[in-house]
Design an enzyme around this catalytic site. Structure first.
Site, short mmCIF file in Angstrom:
data_model
loop_
_atom_site.label_atom_id
_atom_site.label_comp_id
_atom_site.label_asym_id
_atom_site.label_seq_id
_atom_site.Cartn_x
_atom_site.Cartn_y
_atom_site.Cartn_z
CE1 TYR A 23 45.50 30.89 38.45
CE2 TYR A 23 47.51 30.25 39.61
CZ TYR A 23 46.87 30.71 38.46
OH TYR A 23 47.60 30.98 37.33
CE1 TYR A 34 43.35 35.57 34.46
CE2 TYR A 34 44.60 35.78 32.42
CZ TYR A 34 43.69 35.09 33.21
OH TYR A 34 43.15 33.91 32.74
#
Length: 544
Positions: free
Chosen positions: A405, A500
């Site tokens: 990420y 998330y």
């Protein structure tokens, strides 16, 4: 001696004279098509073109290679190459079982030297062809409009009078021009017509309109002239809607292909990425920059020169109790096959550039990165989640490293400012690097503008990826890499997802997100206002 010339239309080649700034409406033919022969009768020019033969008297003689007579004089125009002749106008048109032919008059040559040419030889005669087409169509329409009609016993309408022998050639204008003329008469396609077509055509990859547009061209002109019934007019509009939809789809696919090539050039094909959208017209995200690793703002620097490294002499795996991880009080994270074997939340310390081990070390999983055998697809989801990422051809076992990420590393103050803006938009790409369990996290990764394939991975309340903090050459506790590993076996074609929740709750716990106070429990809770669309059995219904 008598000389004979054979003009074979299959050898003719035409090209536009001059440049764009000085182009004329005339067209040219190669003089190579004129050849001397001794085989036929003297004083004739014969055209060899399929079944048509048009004899014409010749002025050629054996006394000179060129004639000073106006009848045989070459055009003096400086724009015309020495071996070519100008077309003055198109005089006639016929179509039979042999095909289509146009009668052409050459500039500065008398009409007895006119020749019949097939359409393939007239590729640059747009102006001359259009002028002839419009005149011939007007002539034909005049005859039709002035004719008398009778109703036959079968109820059909028949024109009285002799048979019409003139033929109208195809409209030489581009198909798009003809369509626009049709729309000027009957109105543009509506959004409803295109949406209905989208349901019908669906995900066709490509649409080839060759031949199809020619068949529709005649019907377009009937529509422009008001000769179509309501049923036929509706049918034409449906065909035009399909053509327009697929034209847009082809252009859209071209844009996606360029984006795909750009991403693979940046990532060097590791992993190999394809892009597809069969759902809507969304293209590459505006102002998004694809990157492979962190980028930083001007006030932040990420060190890449580690102060220490391991001295494993008999292999890092065999010496895993004394390797890099052990030096930092952590567990050796990988199996000998390079798959993760520690739970979420466990810090991972890989061997770095100061270590004595080589590239085959099993403790270099994340830094080795993705390889060319990994294949992913960025695709447009059909459930309203925007872009997503799925696997292609290859399945991934539990513990396999999938991707990093990455994004722009920013400080806390900038993260607060951007966070308020993202909350208002109902999205977030902010990931705090707070794995050091300190009260204030100094750095945050923002993947909104800068990012890699992880930018497109969607949320799920039951994800198949987890996030681990990994340290390699940068050993600053506040600047780990964020690595996504498979927490289940992931089959081919499955969408990749991660939760998330951590992104949102971390920011709420620091007072940076949209929160409300629960008076009974006296603690902050998330004020949910973003619906979750993951659709899993254990879906929490709201994302944040």
């Amino acid at each position: 001696m008598n000389t004979k010339y054979n003009m074979s239309s299959k050898n003719l080649r035409l090209s536009r004279a001059g440049s764009e700034s000085s182009a004329t409406s005339s067209s040219l033919v190669d003089s190579e098509s004129l050849e001397t022969s001794n085989e036929s009768s003297p004083g004739k020019i014969l055209l060899k073109s399929k079944s048509l033969s048009v004899p014409m008297e010749s002025t050629a003689n054996d006394s000179s290679d060129s004639s000073s007579s106006d009848r045989g004089q070459r055009s003096p125009s400086p724009l015309v190459p020495e071996d070519q002749y100008e077309v003055e106008k198109v005089c006639n048109y016929v179509k039979d079982e042999s095909g289509e032919m146009y009668l052409v008059k050459w500039k500065n040559w008398e009409e007895e030297f006119n020749t019949w040419e097939p359409p393939r030889n007239l590729v640059n005669c747009d102006s001359a062809l259009l002028e002839f087409y419009l005149a011939r169509k007007k002539e034909y329409d005049s005859i039709i409009n002035e004719s008398e009609y009778v109703i036959t016993d079968t109820g059909k309408k028949r024109r009285k009078g002799p048979r019409i022998y003139i033929q109208v050639p195809p409209d030489p204008r581009p198909y798009e021009v003809q369509v626009q003329e049709f729309f000027e008469v009957h109105g543009e396609l509506t959004k409803a017509e295109l949406e209905e077509c989208m349901k019908k055509v669906g995900g066709k990859k490509k649409f080839d309109n060759r031949g199809w547009t020619g068949k529709l061209s005649k019907t377009l002109h009937e529509g422009i002239d008001g000769k179509l019934s309501e049923e036929s007019l509706s049918s034409v509009r449906k065909q035009l809607a399909e053509f327009e939809y697929m034209r847009r789809r082809n252009e859209h696919n071209r844009i996606l292909k360029e984006w795909q090539e750009h991403i693979n050039n940046v990532s060097n094909g590791k992993p190999k990425i394809t892009i597809e959208n069969e759902v809507d017209w969304a293209g590459p995200p505006e102002n998004f920059v694809y990157i492979n690793d962190y980028v930083t703002s001007a006030d932040i620097s990420i060190p890449d020169d580690p102060p220490v490294g391991c001295n494993c002499s008999n292999g890092c795996y065999d010496n895993r109790l004394g390797c890099c991880a052990a030096a930092f009080g952590a567990k050796f994270a990988y199996s000998q096959a390079g798959r993760l074997r520690v739970p979420v939340g466990t810090p991972i310390y890989e061997c770095n550039r100061k270590c004595k081990c080589d590239s085959s070390c099993p403790n270099r999983v994340v830094q080795d990165g993705q390889n060319s055998t990994m294949q992913f697809c960025i695709f447009r989801t059909s459930n309203g989640c925007g872009w997503g990422v799925k696997t292609l051809k290859v399945s991934y076992l539990k513990g396999t490293f999938v991707t990093l990420y990455v994004g722009e590393v920013i400080n806390t103050e900038e993260a607060e400012r951007r966070g308020r803006s993202y909350d208002a938009e109902g999205c977030t790409y902010l990931f705090d690097l707070d794995f050091n369990e300190q009260e204030h996290c100094p750095y945050t990764v923002d993947a909104a503008k800068y990012g890699n394939i992880a930018h497109f991975i969607n949320h799920s309340c039951d994800p198949n990826l987890g996030v681990w903090a990994v340290w390699v050459d940068c050993l600053d506790v506040n600047l780990p890499k964020l690595a996504l590993f498979a927490i289940y076996d992931i089959p081919k074609g499955a969408e990749l997802t991660f939760d998330y929740k951590n992104l949102v709750e971390e920011r709420v716990s620091k007072g940076l997100g949209n929160t409300s106070l629960d008076s009974e429990e006296g603690e902050k809770k998330i004020k949910f206002n973003k619906e979750c669309l993951c659709g899993t059995k254990d879906c929490r219904k709201f994302l944040f």
